[in-house]
Design a protein around this motif. Structure first.
Motif, mmCIF file in Angstrom:
data_model
loop_
_atom_site.group_PDB
_atom_site.id
_atom_site.type_symbol
_atom_site.label_atom_id
_atom_site.label_comp_id
_atom_site.label_asym_id
_atom_site.label_seq_id
_atom_site.Cartn_x
_atom_site.Cartn_y
_atom_site.Cartn_z
ATOM 1 N N TRP A 29 0.997 -1.197 -0.396
ATOM 2 C CA TRP A 29 -0.109 0.341 -0.107
ATOM 3 C C TRP A 29 0.902 0.944 -0.258
ATOM 4 O O TRP A 29 1.548 1.980 1.091
ATOM 5 C CB TRP A 29 -0.753 0.034 1.063
ATOM 6 C CG TRP A 29 -1.858 1.134 1.213
ATOM 7 C CD1 TRP A 29 -2.057 2.395 1.572
ATOM 8 C CD2 TRP A 29 -3.029 1.464 0.130
ATOM 9 N NE1 TRP A 29 -2.331 2.704 1.599
ATOM 10 C CE2 TRP A 29 -3.674 2.694 0.836
ATOM 11 C CE3 TRP A 29 -3.664 0.401 -0.490
ATOM 12 C CZ2 TRP A 29 -4.934 2.824 0.045
ATOM 13 C CZ3 TRP A 29 -5.487 1.008 -1.184
ATOM 14 C CH2 TRP A 29 -5.135 2.164 -0.498
ATOM 15 N N VAL A 30 0.914 1.888 -1.157
ATOM 16 C CA VAL A 30 1.640 3.065 -1.506
ATOM 17 C C VAL A 30 1.995 4.282 -0.725
ATOM 18 O O VAL A 30 -0.228 4.753 -1.247
ATOM 19 C CB VAL A 30 2.778 2.853 -2.867
ATOM 20 C CG1 VAL A 30 3.396 4.051 -2.431
ATOM 21 C CG2 VAL A 30 3.281 2.141 -3.312
ATOM 22 N N SER A 31 2.034 5.080 -0.117
ATOM 23 C CA SER A 31 2.021 6.294 0.552
ATOM 24 C C SER A 31 2.422 7.008 0.060
ATOM 25 O O SER A 31 3.885 7.136 1.078
ATOM 26 C CB SER A 31 1.003 6.596 2.035
ATOM 27 O OG SER A 31 1.077 7.560 2.327
ATOM 28 N N PRO A 32 2.963 8.387 -1.047
ATOM 29 C CA PRO A 32 4.469 9.114 -0.417
ATOM 30 C C PRO A 32 4.700 9.642 0.221
ATOM 31 O O PRO A 32 3.870 10.198 0.939
ATOM 32 C CB PRO A 32 3.497 9.858 -2.214
ATOM 33 C CG PRO A 32 2.141 10.070 -2.559
ATOM 34 C CD PRO A 32 1.450 8.820 -1.671
ATOM 35 N N ASN A 58 9.948 10.656 -10.103
ATOM 36 C CA ASN A 58 9.805 10.060 -9.310
ATOM 37 C C ASN A 58 10.972 9.507 -9.048
ATOM 38 O O ASN A 58 11.347 8.435 -9.560
ATOM 39 C CB ASN A 58 8.592 8.792 -8.952
ATOM 40 C CG ASN A 58 8.766 7.509 -8.016
ATOM 41 O OD1 ASN A 58 9.315 8.320 -7.050
ATOM 42 N ND2 ASN A 58 7.357 6.831 -8.948
ATOM 43 N N ILE A 59 11.505 10.101 -7.626
ATOM 44 C CA ILE A 59 12.754 9.516 -7.119
ATOM 45 C C ILE A 59 12.876 9.259 -6.379
ATOM 46 O O ILE A 59 13.870 8.716 -5.288
ATOM 47 C CB ILE A 59 13.734 10.741 -7.210
ATOM 48 C CG1 ILE A 59 12.988 11.828 -5.962
ATOM 49 C CG2 ILE A 59 13.736 11.657 -8.427
ATOM 50 C CD1 ILE A 59 14.173 13.210 -5.174
ATOM 51 N N SER A 60 11.741 8.467 -5.548
ATOM 52 C CA SER A 60 11.861 6.868 -4.301
ATOM 53 C C SER A 60 12.045 5.416 -5.357
ATOM 54 O O SER A 60 11.740 5.894 -6.986
ATOM 55 C CB SER A 60 10.746 7.272 -3.953
ATOM 56 O OG SER A 60 9.865 6.353 -4.900
ATOM 57 N N ASN A 63 6.533 2.803 -7.300
ATOM 58 C CA ASN A 63 5.917 3.237 -7.702
ATOM 59 C C ASN A 63 4.488 3.693 -7.798
ATOM 60 O O ASN A 63 3.880 3.206 -6.381
ATOM 61 C CB ASN A 63 5.047 1.698 -8.686
ATOM 62 C CG ASN A 63 7.012 0.734 -9.509
ATOM 63 O OD1 ASN A 63 6.991 2.404 -10.116
ATOM 64 N ND2 ASN A 63 6.153 -0.244 -9.314
ATOM 65 N N ILE A 64 4.404 5.061 -7.746
ATOM 66 C CA ILE A 64 3.314 5.993 -7.057
ATOM 67 C C ILE A 64 2.186 6.746 -8.287
ATOM 68 O O ILE A 64 2.363 6.679 -9.060
ATOM 69 C CB ILE A 64 3.941 7.552 -6.552
ATOM 70 C CG1 ILE A 64 4.977 6.695 -5.588
ATOM 71 C CG2 ILE A 64 2.272 8.240 -5.923
ATOM 72 C CD1 ILE A 64 6.118 7.976 -4.934
ATOM 73 N N ILE A 93 3.473 6.830 -11.811
ATOM 74 C CA ILE A 93 4.810 7.507 -12.319
ATOM 75 C C ILE A 93 5.802 5.992 -11.189
ATOM 76 O O ILE A 93 5.991 6.288 -10.221
ATOM 77 C CB ILE A 93 4.888 8.515 -11.348
ATOM 78 C CG1 ILE A 93 3.881 9.736 -11.594
ATOM 79 C CG2 ILE A 93 6.590 8.684 -12.133
ATOM 80 C CD1 ILE A 93 4.448 11.205 -11.306
ATOM 81 N N ARG A 94 6.677 5.524 -12.253
ATOM 82 C CA ARG A 94 7.063 4.800 -12.023
ATOM 83 C C ARG A 94 8.683 5.200 -11.401
ATOM 84 O O ARG A 94 9.038 6.306 -11.646
ATOM 85 C CB ARG A 94 7.563 3.277 -13.242
ATOM 86 C CG ARG A 94 6.767 3.003 -14.248
ATOM 87 C CD ARG A 94 6.401 1.737 -12.688
ATOM 88 N NE ARG A 94 4.436 1.128 -13.786
ATOM 89 C CZ ARG A 94 3.787 0.630 -12.904
ATOM 90 N NH1 ARG A 94 4.323 -0.213 -12.020
ATOM 91 N NH2 ARG A 94 2.756 -0.524 -13.869
ATOM 92 N N ASN A 95 8.962 3.952 -10.519
ATOM 93 C CA ASN A 95 10.264 4.108 -10.179
ATOM 94 C C ASN A 95 10.812 4.936 -10.686
ATOM 95 O O ASN A 95 11.920 4.321 -11.687
ATOM 96 C CB ASN A 95 10.875 3.588 -8.413
ATOM 97 C CG ASN A 95 11.128 2.152 -8.911
ATOM 98 O OD1 ASN A 95 11.334 1.907 -10.279
ATOM 99 N ND2 ASN A 95 11.516 1.382 -8.691
ATOM 100 N N GLY A 96 11.733 6.220 -10.956
ATOM 101 C CA GLY A 96 12.913 6.809 -11.555
ATOM 102 C C GLY A 96 12.307 7.230 -12.699
ATOM 103 O O GLY A 96 12.717 8.270 -13.732
#
Length: 285
Positions: A29-32, A58-60, A63-64, A93-96
């Motif tokens: 469960w992704v939370s930015p 997205n620099i994490s 996947n947001i 928005i995929r990572n990177g």
């Protein structure tokens, strides 16, 4: 939130008796969080008939989903105004990865043919951005601030004849968005904006040697598919410089101007096909 769990399912088969081959799945469960996603590029003064856009990086390692992100402005008293969700883009928005958002993609595509179209998404609305100055705030769906940029047209390169159609690019996504020195006009060679693409004024490793590299010592512009163009690559340690490139003959006479007070990115390639400004092929030497 932001914890990866493993779900394992055993003894599951379809009507024909085929068993599940990969019984394990990862669930998160992704939370930015602040620093995960940043405002990467903004176009606040578009060409006549064009549209603003805001690019998010997205620099994490997550996947947001854009549905978890909102964009807002600030009024004269500094209060958040007009927060709008990016969920209408229906994109992750995929990572990177990068994603640019606009209210009308046809207000961007005709003006920037070199854009990365797969990374350009249309949304129902965006906060109004004034052409001279303003503020862009990136929030999560709980209205927690993730990143913020105050912009004004004086942040553009001082040698620009005008700011219409020129975006501001973030040089280093890891540095704060409120650092004015971390923003620069997109390069002229990139078309003055790079929606959905890596920034022309991206952060460059200062440990690498700056300079000019010729890909070959001679070239043959005879359209045979081999060394038809001279490739000149150059790298700079910082943006904000002005570039000129002249071709001289062996007698020292200027024959072609390839760059004229251009505003380059930190890493560029100049191509020359051996012709002068009239399109005539110059002789060897």
């Amino acid at each position: 939130t932001n914890t990866t769990y493993s779900l394992q399912i055993f003894n599951l088969s379809d009507e024909c008796g085929n068993t599940l081959l990969n019984p394990e799945a990862e669930i998160t469960w992704v939370s930015p969080e602040p620093g995960d996603v940043v405002i990467h590029e903004i176009l606040f003064n578009p060409w006549p008939g064009g549209n603003d856009f805001i690019e998010i990086a997205n620099i994490s390692s997550k996947n947001i989903d854009a549905a978890k992100l909102m964009i807002a402005g600030r009024d004269g008293a500094g209060v958040l105004k007009n927060p709008v969700s990016l969920k209408s883009a229906f994109v992750t928005i995929r990572n990177g990865g990068l994603m640019a958002f606009t209210t009308d993609t046809m207000g961007v595509i005709p003006f920037y043919p070199a854009l990365c179209r797969d990374n350009l998404r249309e949304v129902v609305s965006l906060p109004t951005m004034n052409n001279d100055r303003g503020c862009v705030v990136l929030l999560d769906d709980s209205l927690e601030i993730l990143d913020e940029v105050e912009y004004d047209e004086s942040m553009h390169h001082p040698l620009l004849a005008g700011c219409e159609g020129v975006s501001l690019e973030r040089i280093n996504p890891s540095l704060p968005g409120d650092n004015r020195a971390n923003w620069h006009s997109a390069s002229s060679s990139a078309g003055y904006a790079t929606p959905g693409c890596p920034n022309s004024q991206h952060s460059f490793d200062p440990s690498l040697q700056s300079g000019v590299v010729f890909e070959q010592t001679a070239f043959s512009p005879d359209n045979d598919g081999y060394n038809d163009e001279l490739l000149i690559r150059f790298h700079l340690r910082e943006p904000g410089l002005t570039a000129n490139c002249m071709v001289y003959d062996t007698s020292g006479h200027a024959r072609v101007r390839l760059l004229n007070n251009a505003m380059p990115g930190v890493s560029e390639t100049i191509r020359w096909n051996g012709e002068d400004e009239t399109g005539s092929l110059l002789p060897p030497g």
